[in-house]
Design an enzyme around this catalytic site. Structure first.
Site, PDB file in Angstrom:
ATOM      1  N   GLY A  76      -2.252   8.639   3.476  1.00 36.81           N
ATOM      2  CA  GLY A  76      -2.750   9.455   4.578  1.00 36.81           C
ATOM      3  C   GLY A  76      -3.179   8.580   5.721  1.00 36.81           C
ATOM      4  N   GLU A 122       1.249  -1.371  -1.568  1.00 37.08           N
ATOM      5  CA  GLU A 122       1.178  -1.079  -2.986  1.00 37.08           C
ATOM      6  C   GLU A 122       1.173   0.435  -3.213  1.00 37.08           C
ATOM      7  OE1 GLU A 122      -0.734  -2.401  -7.173  1.00 37.08           O
ATOM      8  OE2 GLU A 122      -1.842  -2.941  -5.391  1.00 37.08           O
TER       9      GLU A 122
END
Lengths: 227, 227
Positions: free
Chosen positions: B44, B113
DNA sequence: GCAAAAGTGTTAGTCATACACCCATGT
DNA sequence: ACATGGGTGTATGACTAACACTTTTGC
């Protein structure tokens, strides 16, 4: 939190549905200030910095109708950069279903210019409120098939014919009286009251109410309402 | 516009579903900064002041996966006063369905990641993201019954058994092979391709794809997908 | 007594479910 | 040749849809 600069203000707008005189209606207010002064709009307001969204929606509804404990659901968030002319305002739209009967009691006390409009005759609305109403209607029509929300719009005690009329309007189809009764009664979610409608120029109809606790029980066992 | 003072910042968070190795998965990233540094979280970011909400959600998805033109829908807006520890942040959650195969191509290029987690083994997430995932799952499970969204999660060409497995996972039930095939083929929305699966130690399965234009045609005539 | 809506069963057709074997391929 | 999943039809029961007349009440 590099992007956390204050960038916008927040409002909620409510689509409040009622069912009266055989029609589905929504509650609109006439705007008293700019922008869009004089236009019809959804009831709404800004959200306080320390106010939760659901609380803000509830307090608008209560302020307008005097009613609490109402079926209410978040609909969608509208955030187009240009949706509000004076700066960026994100609006979270909620929709509610109320029993018009209960509302009428309070309406007289309320000085605001608020009026029920049949959904077939909704005027041009301020901002993007027309779109909000469209989406609310779509969602209502979808939800009504699988959730017992129709009962939220009827008085506490209702006749099967009233219920059928409501579903006919919401689903926009004619329903067979015998089949409708068979189906709805077979769910075993209505209490037959020891009361009858009065004052009509024909046979008095049996009154029913909706058994909410029974519904919750069945739902937790996997039952799905379906009309 | 008396309440229009700047009161909050805005973010979007995306629940990105994929289907792989017979499991439903979501894409999570490990937070590189405070707050909640090191925890798994939904991808987000903050919404620019001149950026529309849907655009912000799309660009996050594209940044992470390299994919555009993806099924994506607004889920819900989360605005609890205390949901974010460093000040008030409203988050609009979106959910998307992607074809894991297509995604894998890009994943290697992306240094972040990010990892797929089976929904049965989701770690504790930052902020209120666990709640967001719950809601997305509920909505997915409801939507899958009446919208042909299952196909968004499968490769372009798929076998009927793959499709059945997907529905069995999403609906959390076993389905009868013959009845499933009868139903899905009777809708006439799948193109039988002149191709077969290869390299399996058993009879090669017929490949199909989903006929989107046919579906749009039928839908506009009132057809509703139902599984 | 008449107008207006309430209330009530049966039948035919459609759809969903349950179920078992042969087929093609790779090893 | 054997192991693995692919592919196929039928019969039964459940549900849906169509349909018309009698009852009660107010005027």
């Amino acid at each position: 939190m590099s992007h956390s600069a204050c960038i916008s203000s927040l409002s909620v707008d409510s689509i409040i549905f009622g069912f009266d005189e055989g029609e589905l209606k929504i509650l609109l207010i006439k705007r008293a200030q700019a922008p869009e002064k004089g236009k019809w709009a959804l009831p709404g307001g800004f959200v306080g910095n320390d106010e939760n969204l659901d609380d803000a929606a509830k307090s608008i509804l209560e302020e307008l109708t005097g009613l609490s404990d109402i079926y209410m659901e978040q609909l969608h968030t509208f955030g187009d950069v240009k949706r509000y002319p004076l700066g960026r305002v994100i609006s979270i739209a909620y929709y509610s279903l109320i029993k018009v009967n209960d509302y009428n009691i309070k309406a007289a006390e309320n000085a605001k210019e608020a009026r029920w409009h049949p959904i077939s005759k909704i005027p041009k609305l301020a901002f993007d409120h027309t779109r909000m109403v469209e989406m609310a209607l779509e969602k209502l029509k979808i939800n009504v098939k699988n959730h017992p929300i129709g009962f939220e719009l009827l008085p506490e005690k209702f006749t099967l014919t009233q219920l059928q009329n409501l579903y006919e309007v919401l689903l926009n189809t004619a329903l067979d009286k015998r089949n409708f009764r068979k189906k709805i009664l077979s769910m075993d979610l209505l209490n037959k009251l020891e009361e009858y409608e009065k004052g009509e120029a024909h046979r008095a109809a049996q009154l029913f109410n909706f058994n909410t606790t029974k519904y919750e029980q069945l739902k937790s066992k996997g039952f799905v309402f379906e009309i």
